[in-house]
Design a protein around this motif. Structure first.
Motif, PDB file in Angstrom:
ATOM      1  N   GLU A   1      -4.510 -10.726  -9.451  1.00 34.65           N
ATOM      2  CA  GLU A   1      -3.138 -11.002  -9.894  1.00 34.65           C
ATOM      3  C   GLU A   1      -2.144 -10.081  -9.187  1.00 34.65           C
ATOM      4  O   GLU A   1      -1.058 -10.508  -8.806  1.00 34.65           O
ATOM      5  N   MET A   2      -2.513  -8.832  -9.031  1.00 32.40           N
ATOM      6  CA  MET A   2      -1.631  -7.893  -8.332  1.00 32.40           C
ATOM      7  C   MET A   2      -1.432  -8.328  -6.886  1.00 32.40           C
ATOM      8  O   MET A   2      -0.330  -8.243  -6.349  1.00 32.40           O
ATOM      9  N   GLY A   3      -2.501  -8.796  -6.265  1.00 32.13           N
ATOM     10  CA  GLY A   3      -2.383  -9.301  -4.902  1.00 32.13           C
ATOM     11  C   GLY A   3      -1.386 -10.443  -4.812  1.00 32.13           C
ATOM     12  O   GLY A   3      -0.600 -10.527  -3.866  1.00 32.13           O
ATOM     13  N   LYS A   4      -1.404 -11.322  -5.815  1.00 30.97           N
ATOM     14  CA  LYS A   4      -0.433 -12.422  -5.847  1.00 30.97           C
ATOM     15  C   LYS A   4       0.987 -11.887  -6.001  1.00 30.97           C
ATOM     16  O   LYS A   4       1.917 -12.376  -5.369  1.00 30.97           O
ATOM     17  N   ASP A   5       1.147 -10.873  -6.851  1.00 32.09           N
ATOM     18  CA  ASP A   5       2.471 -10.280  -7.073  1.00 32.09           C
ATOM     19  C   ASP A   5       3.042  -9.667  -5.795  1.00 32.09           C
ATOM     20  O   ASP A   5       4.251  -9.603  -5.617  1.00 32.09           O
ATOM     21  N   PHE A   6       2.180  -9.198  -4.907  1.00 32.95           N
ATOM     22  CA  PHE A   6       2.597  -8.513  -3.686  1.00 32.95           C
ATOM     23  C   PHE A   6       2.406  -9.358  -2.433  1.00 32.95           C
ATOM     24  O   PHE A   6       2.455  -8.842  -1.324  1.00 32.95           O
ATOM     25  N   LYS A   7       2.203 -10.657  -2.587  1.00 30.81           N
ATOM     26  CA  LYS A   7       1.841 -11.492  -1.436  1.00 30.81           C
ATOM     27  C   LYS A   7       2.862 -11.464  -0.313  1.00 30.81           C
ATOM     28  O   LYS A   7       2.512 -11.646   0.845  1.00 30.81           O
ATOM     29  N   ASP A   8       4.119 -11.214  -0.613  1.00 32.02           N
ATOM     30  CA  ASP A   8       5.160 -11.180   0.420  1.00 32.02           C
ATOM     31  C   ASP A   8       5.529  -9.766   0.840  1.00 32.02           C
ATOM     32  O   ASP A   8       6.469  -9.570   1.604  1.00 32.02           O
ATOM     33  N   ASP A   9       4.804  -8.789   0.354  1.00 34.01           N
ATOM     34  CA  ASP A   9       5.102  -7.398   0.656  1.00 34.01           C
ATOM     35  C   ASP A   9       4.531  -7.024   2.029  1.00 34.01           C
ATOM     36  O   ASP A   9       3.366  -7.297   2.318  1.00 34.01           O
ATOM     37  N   ASP A  10       5.348  -6.403   2.850  1.00 36.02           N
ATOM     38  CA  ASP A  10       4.916  -6.038   4.207  1.00 36.02           C
ATOM     39  C   ASP A  10       4.055  -4.785   4.252  1.00 36.02           C
ATOM     40  O   ASP A  10       3.359  -4.554   5.239  1.00 36.02           O
ATOM     41  N   PHE A  11       4.123  -3.948   3.228  1.00 34.37           N
ATOM     42  CA  PHE A  11       3.431  -2.664   3.275  1.00 34.37           C
ATOM     43  C   PHE A  11       2.141  -2.605   2.472  1.00 34.37           C
ATOM     44  O   PHE A  11       1.255  -1.831   2.789  1.00 34.37           O
ATOM     45  N   ALA A  12       2.028  -3.393   1.410  1.00 40.40           N
ATOM     46  CA  ALA A  12       0.880  -3.279   0.507  1.00 40.40           C
ATOM     47  C   ALA A  12      -0.277  -4.176   0.923  1.00 40.40           C
ATOM     48  O   ALA A  12      -0.078  -5.314   1.329  1.00 40.40           O
ATOM     49  N   LEU A  13      -1.482  -3.647   0.808  1.00 40.53           N
ATOM     50  CA  LEU A  13      -2.698  -4.420   1.042  1.00 40.53           C
ATOM     51  C   LEU A  13      -3.645  -4.170  -0.132  1.00 40.53           C
ATOM     52  O   LEU A  13      -3.973  -3.019  -0.420  1.00 40.53           O
ATOM     53  N   PHE A  14      -4.012  -5.234  -0.803  1.00 41.30           N
ATOM     54  CA  PHE A  14      -4.967  -5.148  -1.905  1.00 41.30           C
ATOM     55  C   PHE A  14      -6.316  -5.609  -1.388  1.00 41.30           C
ATOM     56  O   PHE A  14      -6.425  -6.649  -0.741  1.00 41.30           O
ATOM     57  N   GLY A  15      -7.334  -4.822  -1.676  1.00 42.79           N
ATOM     58  CA  GLY A  15      -8.658  -5.162  -1.181  1.00 42.79           C
ATOM     59  C   GLY A  15      -9.740  -4.784  -2.171  1.00 42.79           C
ATOM     60  O   GLY A  15      -9.522  -4.041  -3.120  1.00 42.79           O
ATOM     61  N   ARG A  16     -10.916  -5.328  -1.908  1.00 42.53           N
ATOM     62  CA  ARG A  16     -12.088  -5.022  -2.719  1.00 42.53           C
ATOM     63  C   ARG A  16     -13.238  -4.708  -1.771  1.00 42.53           C
ATOM     64  O   ARG A  16     -13.363  -5.305  -0.704  1.00 42.53           O
ATOM     65  N   VAL A  17     -14.057  -3.762  -2.199  1.00 44.37           N
ATOM     66  CA  VAL A  17     -15.220  -3.363  -1.405  1.00 44.37           C
ATOM     67  C   VAL A  17     -16.455  -3.497  -2.280  1.00 44.37           C
ATOM     68  O   VAL A  17     -16.575  -2.821  -3.310  1.00 44.37           O
ATOM     69  N   ASN A  18     -17.356  -4.380  -1.880  1.00 48.30           N
ATOM     70  CA  ASN A  18     -18.629  -4.578  -2.572  1.00 48.30           C
ATOM     71  C   ASN A  18     -19.564  -3.463  -2.110  1.00 48.30           C
ATOM     72  O   ASN A  18     -20.016  -3.453  -0.963  1.00 48.30           O
ATOM     73  N   CYS A  19     -19.849  -2.512  -2.992  1.00 45.05           N
ATOM     74  CA  CYS A  19     -20.634  -1.343  -2.601  1.00 45.05           C
ATOM     75  C   CYS A  19     -22.122  -1.618  -2.415  1.00 45.05           C
ATOM     76  O   CYS A  19     -22.829  -0.778  -1.872  1.00 45.05           O
TER      77      CYS A  19
END
Length: 146
Positions: A61-79
């Motif tokens: 959901e946060m990724g959707k909120d920031f979808k047009d943001d030039d600076f933010a990158l939301f990611g996930r890492v499967n350990c």
């Protein structure tokens, strides 16, 4: 010829899915390329971890909120799949979140509910952050630390 067409179609679909993804799957192979010049918000998780399963929809959901943001990158890492990358970040508990400069990230130790994380992200990710790698974005006082 048919195999070439199928391969091109598969590449186009993969590229399109990455382009519209709000939260990126981060791997050891793509970490540097995808995070360069971004402020990261990465959740390190293990499949089957109940707290991880609860937090991942919030990250989406946060990724959707920031979808047009030039600076933010939301990611996930499967350990499980990316054990070396998780070792590089010294991950011992799941979920663990890092944020900020991808070359010198900070550990997020706030509340794990959606509103708390969203508020934190809005305050810290939508602008270039002062860091050793972004000195130009530091105040005169902050520059003294580097």
């Amino acid at each position: 010829m048919m195999a070439q067409t199928k391969q091109k179609t598969a590449c186009l679909l993969l590229t399109a899915s990455l382009a519209i993804a709000n939260v990126i799957n981060i791997t050891e192979d793509n970490y540097i390329k995808l995070t360069a010049g971004k402020n990261i918000f990465l959740v390190f998780y293990e499949p089957g971890c109940e707290p991880c399963e609860q937090i991942l929809p919030n990250i989406e959901e946060m990724g959707k909120d920031f979808k047009d943001d030039d600076f933010a990158l939301f990611g996930r890492v499967n350990c499980v799949a990316e054990s070396t990358l998780c070792e590089d970040f010294d991950i011992t508990l799941y979920p663990t979140i890092y944020f900020g400069d991808p070359l010198a990230p900070g550990h997020y130790d706030g509340e794990m509910d959606y509103e708390s994380m969203l508020s934190f992200a809005r305050e810290n990710l939508s602008k270039k952050l002062c860091s050793v790698h972004n000195i130009d974005f530091c105040s005169p006082e902050q520059k003294k630390c580097y």
